[in-house]
Design a protein around this motif. Structure first.
Motif, PDB file in Angstrom:
ATOM      1  N   GLU A  90      33.397  39.215  35.969  1.00 19.86           N
ATOM      2  CA  GLU A  90      34.736  39.782  36.128  1.00 19.86           C
ATOM      3  C   GLU A  90      35.224  40.440  34.849  1.00 19.86           C
ATOM      4  O   GLU A  90      34.838  40.069  33.751  1.00 19.86           O
ATOM      5  CB  GLU A  90      35.732  38.684  36.526  1.00 19.86           C
ATOM      6  CG  GLU A  90      35.499  38.176  37.935  1.00 19.86           C
ATOM      7  CD  GLU A  90      36.483  37.081  38.372  1.00 19.86           C
ATOM      8  OE1 GLU A  90      36.578  36.832  39.575  1.00 19.86           O
ATOM      9  OE2 GLU A  90      37.150  36.499  37.507  1.00 19.86           O
ATOM     10  N   ARG A  91      36.118  41.393  35.032  1.00 15.79           N
ATOM     11  CA  ARG A  91      36.910  42.014  33.950  1.00 15.79           C
ATOM     12  C   ARG A  91      36.067  42.564  32.791  1.00 15.79           C
ATOM     13  O   ARG A  91      36.341  42.263  31.625  1.00 15.79           O
ATOM     14  CB  ARG A  91      37.965  41.022  33.456  1.00 15.79           C
ATOM     15  CG  ARG A  91      38.905  40.608  34.591  1.00 15.79           C
ATOM     16  CD  ARG A  91      40.060  39.778  34.118  1.00 15.79           C
ATOM     17  NE  ARG A  91      40.964  39.510  35.237  1.00 15.79           N
ATOM     18  CZ  ARG A  91      41.969  40.302  35.600  1.00 15.79           C
ATOM     19  NH1 ARG A  91      42.236  41.385  34.922  1.00 15.79           N
ATOM     20  NH2 ARG A  91      42.729  39.997  36.630  1.00 15.79           N
ATOM     21  N   TYR A 116      34.554  28.263  39.488  1.00 18.76           N
ATOM     22  CA  TYR A 116      35.051  28.816  38.220  1.00 18.76           C
ATOM     23  C   TYR A 116      34.959  27.766  37.098  1.00 18.76           C
ATOM     24  O   TYR A 116      35.721  27.783  36.147  1.00 18.76           O
ATOM     25  CB  TYR A 116      36.493  29.315  38.387  1.00 18.76           C
ATOM     26  CG  TYR A 116      36.544  30.711  39.004  1.00 18.76           C
ATOM     27  CD1 TYR A 116      36.684  31.846  38.208  1.00 18.76           C
ATOM     28  CD2 TYR A 116      36.402  30.891  40.371  1.00 18.76           C
ATOM     29  CE1 TYR A 116      36.700  33.116  38.768  1.00 18.76           C
ATOM     30  CE2 TYR A 116      36.421  32.151  40.942  1.00 18.76           C
ATOM     31  CZ  TYR A 116      36.567  33.260  40.133  1.00 18.76           C
ATOM     32  OH  TYR A 116      36.574  34.525  40.692  1.00 18.76           O
ATOM     33  N   ASP A 148      39.662  34.772  32.363  1.00 22.59           N
ATOM     34  CA  ASP A 148      40.104  36.175  32.238  1.00 22.59           C
ATOM     35  C   ASP A 148      40.105  36.573  30.764  1.00 22.59           C
ATOM     36  O   ASP A 148      40.581  35.806  29.907  1.00 22.59           O
ATOM     37  CB  ASP A 148      41.539  36.325  32.767  1.00 22.59           C
ATOM     38  CG  ASP A 148      41.584  36.560  34.266  1.00 22.59           C
ATOM     39  OD1 ASP A 148      40.567  36.316  34.940  1.00 22.59           O
ATOM     40  OD2 ASP A 148      42.646  36.975  34.752  1.00 22.59           O
ATOM     41  N   GLU A 197      47.073  35.054  32.421  1.00 29.58           N
ATOM     42  CA  GLU A 197      45.755  35.696  32.529  1.00 29.58           C
ATOM     43  C   GLU A 197      45.950  37.189  32.752  1.00 29.58           C
ATOM     44  O   GLU A 197      47.077  37.691  32.679  1.00 29.58           O
ATOM     45  CB  GLU A 197      44.912  35.039  33.618  1.00 29.58           C
ATOM     46  CG  GLU A 197      45.527  35.071  35.000  1.00 29.58           C
ATOM     47  CD  GLU A 197      44.705  34.301  36.025  1.00 29.58           C
ATOM     48  OE1 GLU A 197      43.751  33.594  35.662  1.00 29.58           O
ATOM     49  OE2 GLU A 197      45.039  34.419  37.220  1.00 29.58           O
ATOM     50  N   GLY A 217      45.642  32.743  41.377  1.00 33.91           N
ATOM     51  CA  GLY A 217      44.431  33.187  42.077  1.00 33.91           C
ATOM     52  C   GLY A 217      44.461  34.681  42.335  1.00 33.91           C
ATOM     53  O   GLY A 217      44.749  35.470  41.439  1.00 33.91           O
ATOM     54  N   TRP A 218      44.189  35.086  43.588  1.00 32.93           N
ATOM     55  CA  TRP A 218      44.192  36.515  43.934  1.00 32.93           C
ATOM     56  C   TRP A 218      45.589  36.998  44.351  1.00 32.93           C
ATOM     57  O   TRP A 218      45.783  38.174  44.626  1.00 32.93           O
ATOM     58  CB  TRP A 218      43.222  36.798  45.081  1.00 32.93           C
ATOM     59  CG  TRP A 218      41.797  36.437  44.784  1.00 32.93           C
ATOM     60  CD1 TRP A 218      41.063  35.445  45.373  1.00 32.93           C
ATOM     61  CD2 TRP A 218      40.915  37.066  43.839  1.00 32.93           C
ATOM     62  NE1 TRP A 218      39.802  35.411  44.843  1.00 32.93           N
ATOM     63  CE2 TRP A 218      39.668  36.396  43.907  1.00 32.93           C
ATOM     64  CE3 TRP A 218      41.048  38.133  42.933  1.00 32.93           C
ATOM     65  CZ2 TRP A 218      38.576  36.743  43.115  1.00 32.93           C
ATOM     66  CZ3 TRP A 218      39.955  38.481  42.144  1.00 32.93           C
ATOM     67  CH2 TRP A 218      38.741  37.794  42.245  1.00 32.93           C
ATOM     68  N   GLN A 254      47.890  42.913  39.737  1.00 31.53           N
ATOM     69  CA  GLN A 254      47.712  42.071  38.547  1.00 31.53           C
ATOM     70  C   GLN A 254      47.151  42.933  37.417  1.00 31.53           C
ATOM     71  O   GLN A 254      46.178  43.674  37.604  1.00 31.53           O
ATOM     72  CB  GLN A 254      46.742  40.927  38.863  1.00 31.53           C
ATOM     73  CG  GLN A 254      46.609  39.947  37.721  1.00 31.53           C
ATOM     74  CD  GLN A 254      45.559  38.876  37.980  1.00 31.53           C
ATOM     75  OE1 GLN A 254      44.634  39.097  38.754  1.00 31.53           O
ATOM     76  NE2 GLN A 254      45.684  37.745  37.316  1.00 31.53           N
ATOM     77  N   TRP A 275      44.446  43.019  44.656  1.00 30.80           N
ATOM     78  CA  TRP A 275      43.235  42.375  45.170  1.00 30.80           C
ATOM     79  C   TRP A 275      43.298  42.252  46.686  1.00 30.80           C
ATOM     80  O   TRP A 275      44.380  42.074  47.251  1.00 30.80           O
ATOM     81  CB  TRP A 275      43.089  40.975  44.576  1.00 30.80           C
ATOM     82  CG  TRP A 275      43.079  40.895  43.081  1.00 30.80           C
ATOM     83  CD1 TRP A 275      44.032  40.323  42.303  1.00 30.80           C
ATOM     84  CD2 TRP A 275      42.063  41.371  42.187  1.00 30.80           C
ATOM     85  NE1 TRP A 275      43.673  40.411  40.977  1.00 30.80           N
ATOM     86  CE2 TRP A 275      42.467  41.052  40.873  1.00 30.80           C
ATOM     87  CE3 TRP A 275      40.846  42.038  42.354  1.00 30.80           C
ATOM     88  CZ2 TRP A 275      41.721  41.365  39.742  1.00 30.80           C
ATOM     89  CZ3 TRP A 275      40.098  42.355  41.243  1.00 30.80           C
ATOM     90  CH2 TRP A 275      40.528  42.025  39.950  1.00 30.80           C
TER      91      TRP A 275
HETATM   92  C1  DGJ Z   1      42.744  35.608  38.911  1.00 35.88           C
HETATM   93  C2  DGJ Z   1      41.950  36.356  37.909  1.00 35.88           C
HETATM   94  O1  DGJ Z   1      42.799  37.206  37.199  1.00 35.88           O
HETATM   95  C3  DGJ Z   1      40.870  37.158  38.593  1.00 35.88           C
HETATM   96  O2  DGJ Z   1      40.153  37.897  37.644  1.00 35.88           O
HETATM   97  C4  DGJ Z   1      39.997  36.193  39.336  1.00 35.88           C
HETATM   98  O3  DGJ Z   1      39.359  35.342  38.421  1.00 35.88           O
HETATM   99  C5  DGJ Z   1      40.842  35.389  40.307  1.00 35.88           C
HETATM  100  N1  DGJ Z   1      41.896  34.709  39.619  1.00 35.88           N
HETATM  101  C6  DGJ Z   1      40.009  34.369  41.058  1.00 35.88           C
HETATM  102  O4  DGJ Z   1      40.818  33.589  41.871  1.00 35.88           O
END
Ligand code: DGJ
Length: 331
Positions: A90-91, A116, A148, A197, A217-218, A254, A275
């Motif tokens: 990710e990211r 995670y 993150d 995050e 989360g998302w 986000q 997302w």
């Molecule tokens: C929030 C994070 O910002 C995303 O990059 C991802 O890790 C999600 N959580 C997963 O739930």
């Protein structure tokens, strides 16, 4: 096909082949007159958030038209590799290291099948901005949890990892080694116990500005902004800088990056992700101009805008963009 103005936050954004851009949780690099957009290549369906393909890269010389440059970092087919297909990548963020002449990518890595819980960072390098990037290693920076993350290169060339650590409670500002391949072990705890995050940092008017999100989360939540005279703080909280419809939920998005417009001092674009966890490939991008006033800033929703919104910036708008519904599939 219907012609549309340049930036349409939340709408499908076709690349120069007319295929929807697939680069989520993105990071950007500007080098030799070109912008590069790195992001998570998502696939269809609920399993589309894991790394089935890798990190994609697009290039543009005007921020409006993006050319698909392929997969910059491919997942591995080797089950023994920490970046095996099905891990979580990710990211991705990329910096150019002037000493080694290498492009250095950092990303959040979670090991396959472990949810995670691994909370690691991965590093990859390439001699070209479009890759292929070679996976170097993964680890917990400074021995600490890292989810993150973003990278920030200061004016003096020193670079930092800003990462969500301590089980999502506190951010770490971690100094990178001169070759950017490791951290030095020197880090500062910032935003202690604020559970933030999606961090992004930019510098304007002699101040460092921060934008991030809370941890849901998302699902979207209110953005969190702050200002400081030094990256290590103290950081002064600015609240949620978003204005307009759905501002209380960051326009359903986000934060992932703040993109400086090259050659336009004071011009910054807020880049965020809407997302879609049930069909990850359908996630959308929200790009909005940032308005800076002294030591604070705001981000106002706009359905359509172009670079001429920035004061003093006279940038030729591109001819047109066309709407597309095509999806990019894995190569
Ligand atoms: C929030 C994070 O910002 C995303 O990059 C991802 O890790 C999600 N959580 C997963 O739930």
């Amino acid at each position: 096909m219907q012609a549309v103005p340049p930036f349409h936050p939340g709408e499908l954004w076709p690349d120069t082949d007319g295929v929807a851009i697939n680069a989520h949780g993105g990071g950007f690099l500007y080098r030799d007159g070109m912008y590069y957009w790195y992001g998570e290549f998502k696939t269809e369906g609920p399993g589309g958030n894991v790394a089935n393909v890798g990190v994609s890269v697009y290039s543009s010389n005007d921020l409006y038209h993006w050319k698909n440059e392929g997969i910059a970092l491919k997942v591995s087919d080797d089950p023994a590799s920490d970046i095996v297909k099905g891990s979580v990548i990710e990211r991705p963020k990329v910096l150019f290291n002037a000493k080694t002449h290498l492009y250095v990518m950092w990303f959040h890595l979670e090991l396959k099948g472990k949810g995670y819980s691994a909370a690691r960072a991965g590093v990859a390098t390439s001699s070209s901005p479009t890759g292929p990037f070679k996976f170097v290693r993964d680890f917990r920076p400074d021995g600490e949890m890292s989810r993150d993350m973003t990278l920030y290169q200061d004016d003096d060339g020193k670079a930092y990892l800003i990462t969500t650590s301590e089980n999502n409670q506190t951010q770490h500002l971690s100094e990178l080694a001169p070759d950017y391949l490791d951290t030095t072990g020197h880090y500062t705890r910032i935003f202690e116990h604020k559970a933030l995050e999606g961090a992004a940092i930019f510098k304007a008017n002699g101040h460092y500005f921060y934008i991030g999100s809370h941890t849901t989360g998302w699902a979207p939540n209110p953005a969190y902004a702050a200002v400081a005279d030094s990256l290590a703080g103290p950081w002064k909280e600015l609240g949620n800088p978003c204005l307009g419809p759905n501002a209380e939920l960051t326009f359903g998005a986000q934060s992932t990056y703040v993109l400086p417009v090259a050659g336009k001092p004071g011009a910054f674009i807020f880049v965020a992700d809407q997302w879609r966890p049930k069909n990850a490939i359908d996630g959308r991008y929200v790009w909005l101009p940032i308005k800076i006033s002294g030591d604070t800033f705001s981000i106002t929703w706009s359905d359509a805008w172009d670079l001429n919104v920035f004061p003093g910036a006279s940038v030729a708008a591109p001819s047109t963009r066309t709407k597309s519904s095509k999806r990019r599939s894995a190569k």
